[in-house]
Design an enzyme around this catalytic site. Structure first.
Site, PDB file in Angstrom:
ATOM      1  N   PHE B 183       0.757  -1.322  -0.018  1.00 20.05           N
ATOM      2  CA  PHE B 183       0.259  -0.036   0.017  1.00 20.05           C
ATOM      3  C   PHE B 183       0.955   1.208   0.048  1.00 20.05           C
ATOM      4  CE2 PHE B 183      -2.302   3.092   2.596  1.00 20.05           C
ATOM      5  CZ  PHE B 183      -3.700   3.248   2.054  1.00 20.05           C
ATOM      6  N   GLU B 430      -0.701   3.581  10.210  1.00 19.86           N
ATOM      7  CA  GLU B 430      -2.325   3.384   9.888  1.00 19.86           C
ATOM      8  C   GLU B 430      -3.003   4.438  10.673  1.00 19.86           C
ATOM      9  OE1 GLU B 430      -4.244   0.017   9.277  1.00 19.86           O
ATOM     10  OE2 GLU B 430      -2.327  -1.236   8.724  1.00 19.86           O
TER      11      GLU B 430
HETATM   12  C1  FAD Z   1       7.494   0.657   9.758  1.00 14.39           C
HETATM   13  C2  FAD Z   1       6.820   1.624   8.808  1.00 14.39           C
HETATM   14  C3  FAD Z   1       5.908   0.978   7.990  1.00 14.39           C
HETATM   15  C4  FAD Z   1       5.001   1.773   7.029  1.00 14.39           C
HETATM   16  N1  FAD Z   1       4.274   1.330   6.333  1.00 14.39           N
HETATM   17  C5  FAD Z   1       3.692   1.927   5.427  1.00 14.39           C
HETATM   18  C6  FAD Z   1       3.016   1.503   4.462  1.00 14.39           C
HETATM   19  O1  FAD Z   1       2.966   0.228   4.132  1.00 14.39           O
HETATM   20  N2  FAD Z   1       2.250   2.372   3.541  1.00 14.39           N
HETATM   21  C7  FAD Z   1       2.224   3.824   3.764  1.00 14.39           C
HETATM   22  O2  FAD Z   1       1.738   4.380   2.846  1.00 14.39           O
HETATM   23  N3  FAD Z   1       2.991   4.215   4.685  1.00 14.39           N
HETATM   24  C8  FAD Z   1       3.538   3.458   5.683  1.00 14.39           C
HETATM   25  N4  FAD Z   1       4.258   4.110   6.627  1.00 14.39           N
HETATM   26  C9  FAD Z   1       3.957   5.557   6.884  1.00 14.39           C
HETATM   27  C10 FAD Z   1       3.097   5.523   8.222  1.00 14.39           C
HETATM   28  O3  FAD Z   1       1.904   5.587   7.887  1.00 14.39           O
HETATM   29  C11 FAD Z   1       3.211   7.283   8.472  1.00 14.39           C
HETATM   30  O4  FAD Z   1       4.516   7.320   9.029  1.00 14.39           O
HETATM   31  C12 FAD Z   1       2.057   7.724   9.514  1.00 14.39           C
HETATM   32  O5  FAD Z   1       1.049   7.981   8.446  1.00 14.39           O
HETATM   33  C13 FAD Z   1       2.632   8.877  10.009  1.00 14.39           C
HETATM   34  O6  FAD Z   1       3.077   9.982   9.145  1.00 14.39           O
HETATM   35  P1  FAD Z   1       4.360  10.713   9.412  1.00 14.39           P
HETATM   36  O7  FAD Z   1       5.458   9.685   9.790  1.00 14.39           O
HETATM   37  O8  FAD Z   1       4.766  11.561   8.291  1.00 14.39           O
HETATM   38  O9  FAD Z   1       4.460  11.791  10.627  1.00 14.39           O
HETATM   39  P2  FAD Z   1       3.535  13.162  10.768  1.00 14.39           P
HETATM   40  O10 FAD Z   1       2.365  13.089  10.008  1.00 14.39           O
HETATM   41  O11 FAD Z   1       4.726  13.972  10.462  1.00 14.39           O
HETATM   42  O12 FAD Z   1       3.377  13.197  12.118  1.00 14.39           O
HETATM   43  C14 FAD Z   1       4.136  13.497  13.134  1.00 14.39           C
HETATM   44  C15 FAD Z   1       3.564  13.926  14.496  1.00 14.39           C
HETATM   45  O13 FAD Z   1       2.669  14.606  14.443  1.00 14.39           O
HETATM   46  C16 FAD Z   1       1.424  14.375  14.941  1.00 14.39           C
HETATM   47  N5  FAD Z   1       0.405  15.230  14.199  1.00 14.39           N
HETATM   48  C17 FAD Z   1       0.268  15.220  12.733  1.00 14.39           C
HETATM   49  N6  FAD Z   1      -0.503  16.049  12.250  1.00 14.39           N
HETATM   50  C18 FAD Z   1      -1.052  16.660  13.685  1.00 14.39           C
HETATM   51  C19 FAD Z   1      -2.436  17.354  13.716  1.00 14.39           C
HETATM   52  N7  FAD Z   1      -2.924  18.147  12.965  1.00 14.39           N
HETATM   53  N8  FAD Z   1      -2.313  17.817  14.948  1.00 14.39           N
HETATM   54  C20 FAD Z   1      -1.644  17.483  15.986  1.00 14.39           C
HETATM   55  N9  FAD Z   1      -0.872  16.459  15.882  1.00 14.39           N
HETATM   56  C21 FAD Z   1      -0.499  16.042  14.562  1.00 14.39           C
HETATM   57  C22 FAD Z   1       1.425  13.045  14.761  1.00 14.39           C
HETATM   58  O14 FAD Z   1       0.177  12.476  15.499  1.00 14.39           O
HETATM   59  C23 FAD Z   1       2.618  12.531  14.874  1.00 14.39           C
HETATM   60  O15 FAD Z   1       2.847  12.352  16.598  1.00 14.39           O
HETATM   61  C24 FAD Z   1       4.953   3.373   7.433  1.00 14.39           C
HETATM   62  C25 FAD Z   1       5.910   3.713   8.213  1.00 14.39           C
HETATM   63  C26 FAD Z   1       6.427   3.136   9.226  1.00 14.39           C
HETATM   64  C27 FAD Z   1       7.319   3.570  10.463  1.00 14.39           C
END
Ligand code: FAD
Ligand code: FAD
Lengths: 255, 613
Positions: B183, B430
């Site tokens: 995904f 997720e």
């Molecule tokens: C091991 C691993 C596997 C993964 N597998 C997949 C996959 O198969 N497919 C895929 O598409 N993605 C995948 N991901 C990505 C994952 O879904 C994202 O890491 C996740 O959605 C969080 O996004 P980000 O890391 O960019 O964090 P950010 O969105 O930058 O968030 C960082 C922090 O800020 C907080 N935050 C964000 N917005 C707000 C707001 N409006 N108000 C308050 N707090 C907020 C969040 O809660 C979080 O604590 C994977 C990630 C990892 C680490």
């Protein structure tokens, strides 16, 4: 060669057995059950013989309560062609003895003309190890017990290797015969989901015990079932010489 | 959903009405008055102070004997294979799960659990699937992520939104593990704000294919997947003739050419699970591989995530059971101060905490999966609560398991440190839990807000609302009939909290109106209260079910339920009181804001060291 394989539904080997508070038996309600592991081995051997074209049909048999249908469907998923469920109530199932099972098997063998019956060497719940020899006696067939290897010996005979104390015993038996499977005979395959689904379409025949005219009146009475004694906590010794002294003191090593 | 949230935090109050999960609302640029609709969801109604229990009582688990039997038949082989074929320690050390191992599990049918048998799948329902995920989670969470990334999100879109042709073409290979799926949503600049993807897909001049360009990061199974569900911007013609970029979903095969995967990322946990960058370079996607409608990719993504969300709580349930078993083994043998650890009150309390957290999580998992199985469509808030609660409970349970193990807990050979590392990601991916909390609180608040607005414009108006606030609302609950007699004390407290919840939300809505969207301090607490309340309802329902069915553990469950609800309702009360105390919060929030601003403005801590050096 048409093979009948006995499969028994038992409490899964990984379950921690608990004795009922009234000591009448062990808790079975809400407990994971599965096919007796030695029966799995017997079944696997029959299915392998069929795959080697030495057998023509493998039929799984179970004598037990309503849920025994489960192990029969597992057997079908693992390669049996048909299944026979000789039905008793759960209460009756709890009191069945090897003799009753052998009697029921005998009836099925006589009705449907089998050439071999494969059984586990024992069931892991009651550990009786009696069904195969009793059945061989009833049918007046040769028996190959504790089998660890099964080969075609030609001319209507099978060569069976048996594990015995301190060695191997190789025998030749004339078909028809009764076999009981030992642990090292083979490694049973897993029942896969796709095969489980396919197995739902294979025939499973239900026969109430009364239709077989087998008397299942218990011949033994269970007086009491108890937990094994709790292991005593061990102690620590300071060094190896203290350990050796302790072992000598307890008589575990010669002085 | 998530994107609307994070964007709205920036764009401010105008987005209140748009804070909806439905694409219809998201499509509309201009905020317009949407008529209030009644919802069958327990959590949604909670925001109106109403106890609508149809989806909660009686406990909806309803597996046929045949479904149970089939499940029972795969459980032991699955467990055996997880012990004998899969090597969790080795996977963690080598950051890999060998393909040969995956192939064996594929034979077992574990990669096509929900796919219908006609398409070579196992044809399980969600509750059966949850039980499978639970077992996998107990043995190897990294393996669980490989499985989940493949079938809970990787090809779930094809299963949910695919055309018949797409299903026929892809699902048999994927369900049997001949091929693997991934995904691909996340990008360097797109995390929680899911709709902000930059990967683009433009229709070719001849209209036969889309040309895909862009890069994704952290894609689970990204290194070896053959089929990707990819989200990309596509220019979509508007009614007025102009074009606008909108997200669309595509089925992309590695075999199309133009896919490159990065190396396996070095991670804290779930190391066996493959996580890589995935790049698309002028990749040609045949038009028939559009998944869902053009421009509706966001809806597709949310539908997939929402639908697969119960998988994480199920895996976490298994992990908790594993930790509890280890704890019991340890505390019944370890002797300190002349006694077995099990005899100390604090150790007993820790164990019971673990058990009650497990009980609450498990109760939600099977409530959710069963509701999905009986065709209930509105469970997005319940699913979000399940994900947040499960991932946090599992973390706490594992942490406590380590604690009672003492120094042994810190040792690799005990295996608990690996589980803790593995569990950490479940609070992030997720849907990051913090974002899901906002989603829960704001979606609920929006629902209540619409009703409030309608009520306020009706007879009695705001005065009526104010009166109902002061006198305390009637939740209209039927707990007296549906909860077992022996649990009525717990049910009563639950009912009070539901009323308080409704009043608190109403108060916040009246005070902040659309500005509620920026009240994260209050919204987090509202979400926490909702989590406590929904889990308590699930627990009471499950315990009632056990009592009614004369389950062998009925008495145990009654006690656990009483224990859990008591604690959860005390927490709920604290959260709601805190969320509702306006003046106090104003100064607290101002303090938080000023402290954070100062440090961020300074680019680091402004704190002077006590030794002034
Ligand atoms: C091991 C691993 C596997 C993964 N597998 C997949 C996959 O198969 N497919 C895929 O598409 N993605 C995948 N991901 C990505 C994952 O879904 C994202 O890491 C996740 O959605 C969080 O996004 P980000 O890391 O960019 O964090 P950010 O969105 O930058 O968030 C960082 C922090 O800020 C907080 N935050 C964000 N917005 C707000 C707001 N409006 N108000 C308050 N707090 C907020 C969040 O809660 C979080 O604590 C994977 C990630 C990892 C680490
Ligand atoms: C990385 C590491 C480095 C270390 N370095 C050193 C070192 O340099 N020198 C050294 O001497 N030791 C060292 N240790 C050992 C460390 O001090 C012990 O692990 C620690 O004292 C805890 O003891 P224990 O592991 O035996 O746990 P236990 O004492 O068995 O405790 C297990 C659990 O039971 C609880 N518990 C114990 N007693 C009671 C009670 N009466 N009532 C309620 N709860 C109770 C504890 O709080 C804990 O949660 C080290 C350990 C580690 C992991």
């Amino acid at each position: 060669m048409k093979i009948l394989v006995g499969v028994k539904r038992v409490v899964d080997y990984a379950v921690k057995i608990r004795v009922k508070p009234d000591r009448s038996g062990v808790v079975t309600e809400g407990v994971q059950h599965s096919m007796n592991p030695f029966d799995e081995i017997a079944l696997e051997e029959a299915v392998k013989l069929k795959e080697k074209k030495l057998a023509t049909e493998v039929v799984a048999f179970s004598l037990g309560g309503p849920k025994s249908a489960e192990v029969l469907r597992t057997a079908l998923a693992k390669g049996a062609d048909k299944a026979v469920h000789v039905q008793v109530t759960d209460a009756e199932a709890g009191k069945l003895e090897s003799f009753h099972v052998a009697k029921a098997l005998q009836k099925i063998v006589e009705q449907e003309k089998f050439d071999a019956v494969f059984l586990g060497k024992q069931a892991i719940d009651d550990d009786s190890s009696q069904t195969a020899p009793i059945l061989a006696g009833l049918l007046e067939w040769p028996q190959a017990l504790y089998a660890s290897k099964v080969e075609d010996a030609g001319a209507g005979h099978m060569k069976v290797t048996r594990e015995i104390d301190g060695g191997l015993d190789t025998i030749k038996v004339k078909v028809p015969f009764v076999l009981s499977a030992d642990l090292r005979l083979n490694e049973p395959r897993y029942a896969t989901l796709p095969n489980i689904m396919k197995a739902k379409k294979k025939p499973l025949k239900n026969i109430p015990i009364k239709d077989l005219n087998v008397d299942i009146t218990p011949q033994t009475e269970t007086l009491e079932v108890t937990e094994p004694p709790v292991r005593q906590a061990g102690g620590f010794v300071d060094d190896v010489s203290a350990l050796v002294a302790k072992l000598k003191e307890k008589g575990f090593v010669k002085a | 959903m998530l994107s609307t949230l994070s964007k709205s935090a920036r764009l401010n109050q105008t987005r209140f009405i748009r804070l909806s999960h439905s694409a219809a609302a998201a499509k509309d640029a201009k905020p317009k008055k949407v008529a209030a609709v009644d919802s069958p969801s327990f959590v949604m109604n909670l925001f109106r102070g109403k106890a609508v229990t149809d989806q909660v009582f009686p406990y909806p688990l309803n597996m046929t004997d045949e479904q149970k039997e089939t499940l029972g038949m795969v459980m032991s082989p699955l467990e055996k294979m997880l012990v004998e074929v899969n090597d969790v320690v080795k996977n963690d050390e080598t950051s890999d799960i060998p393909r040969a191992v995956l192939d064996q599990f594929a034979e077992l049918g574990t990669f096509g659990v929900l796919v219908p048998p006609e398409l070579e799948g196992s044809g399980f329902n969600n509750s059966q699937m949850a039980r499978v995920a639970e077992i996998v989670g107990a043995y190897d969470l990294g393996f669980g992520v490989v499985m989940g990334a493949h079938q809970s999100i990787g090809y779930k879109g094809i299963l949910l939104e695919g055309t018949d042709a797409q299903k026929q073409k892809y699902l048999p290979d994927l369900a049997t593990g001949r091929k693997f799926a991934a995904f691909a949503l996340t990008e360097p600049t797109t995390g929680s704000d899911a709709s902000s993807v930059r990967t683009r897909a433009e229709l070719s001049a001849d209209g036969k294919h889309y040309v895909l360009n862009g890069g994704k990061i952290w894609i689970s199974n990204g290194g070896f997947a053959d089929v990707f569900t990819v989200f990309a911007q596509t220019p979509v013609k508007q009614a007025d003739g102009s074009t606008k970029d909108k997200m669309s979903a595509f089925i992309v095969e590695r075999a199309f050419g133009g896919v490159t995967s990065g190396p396996q990322e070095k991670k804290m946990g779930i190391k066996g699970s493959n996580t890589t960058e995935v790049h698309f370079d002028n990749l040609k996607i045949p038009v028939e591989n559009l998944l869902g409608k053009e421009g509706e990719g966001f809806k597709v993504a949310m539908n997939i995530l929402n639908n697969g969300r119960f998988g994480i709580p199920a895996a976490c349930t298994g992990a908790m059971k594993h930790c509890i078993q280890k704890t019991v083994d340890h505390i019944t043998t370890r002797v300190q101060f002349g006694k077995k650890l099990q005899e100390f009150g604090n150790i007993q309390e820790k164990l019971v905490e673990m058990i009650s957290k497990l009980y609450a999580t498990e109760s939600i998992v099977y409530m959710l999966s069963s509701n999905m199985d009986r065709g209930i469509k509105e469970y997005q808030l319940e699913a979000a609560i399940g994900k947040v609660l499960a991932s946090e409970n599992a973390w706490l349970v594992c942490d406590d398991a380590i604690q009672v193990h003492g120094g042994m807990g810190f040792m690799r050979e005990t295996g608990l440190e690996r589980v803790l590392r593995d569990l950490r990601i479940f609070r992030i991916f997720e849907g990051a839990n913090d974002v899901l909390r906002l989603f829960i609180a704001l979606t609920g608040a929006q629902h209540a807000g619409k009703h409030l607005a309608e009520q306020a414009s009706g007879v009695g108006g705001l005065i009526g609302l104010a009166v109902s606030r002061v006198t305390g609302g009637n939740t209209g609950s039927n707990f007296g009939q549906v909860v077992d007699a022996s649990l009525q004390d717990s049910a009563k407290v639950l009912d009070q909290q539901i009323a308080l919840f409704g009043q608190t939300v109403q108060g916040l809505l009246m005070k902040h109106k659309k500005g509620i969207i920026d009240r994260q301090y209050e919204m987090h607490r509202v979400a926490d209260a909702a989590i406590n309340i929904y889990s308590s309802a699930a627990v009471l329902s499950r315990a009632t079910y056990a009592i009614k069915n004369k389950s062998s553990s009925a008495d145990f469950e009654r006690k656990v339920a009483t224990y859990y609800v008591d604690k959860a309702m005390k927490s709920s009360n604290r959260f709601l009181k805190d969320a509702g105390s306006g003046v106090e919060n104003a100064s607290k929030v101002a303090t938080i804001e000023s402290l954070a601003k100062e440090v961020c403005g300074n680019g680091g801590l402004t704190l002077q060291h006590p030794v002034e050096l």
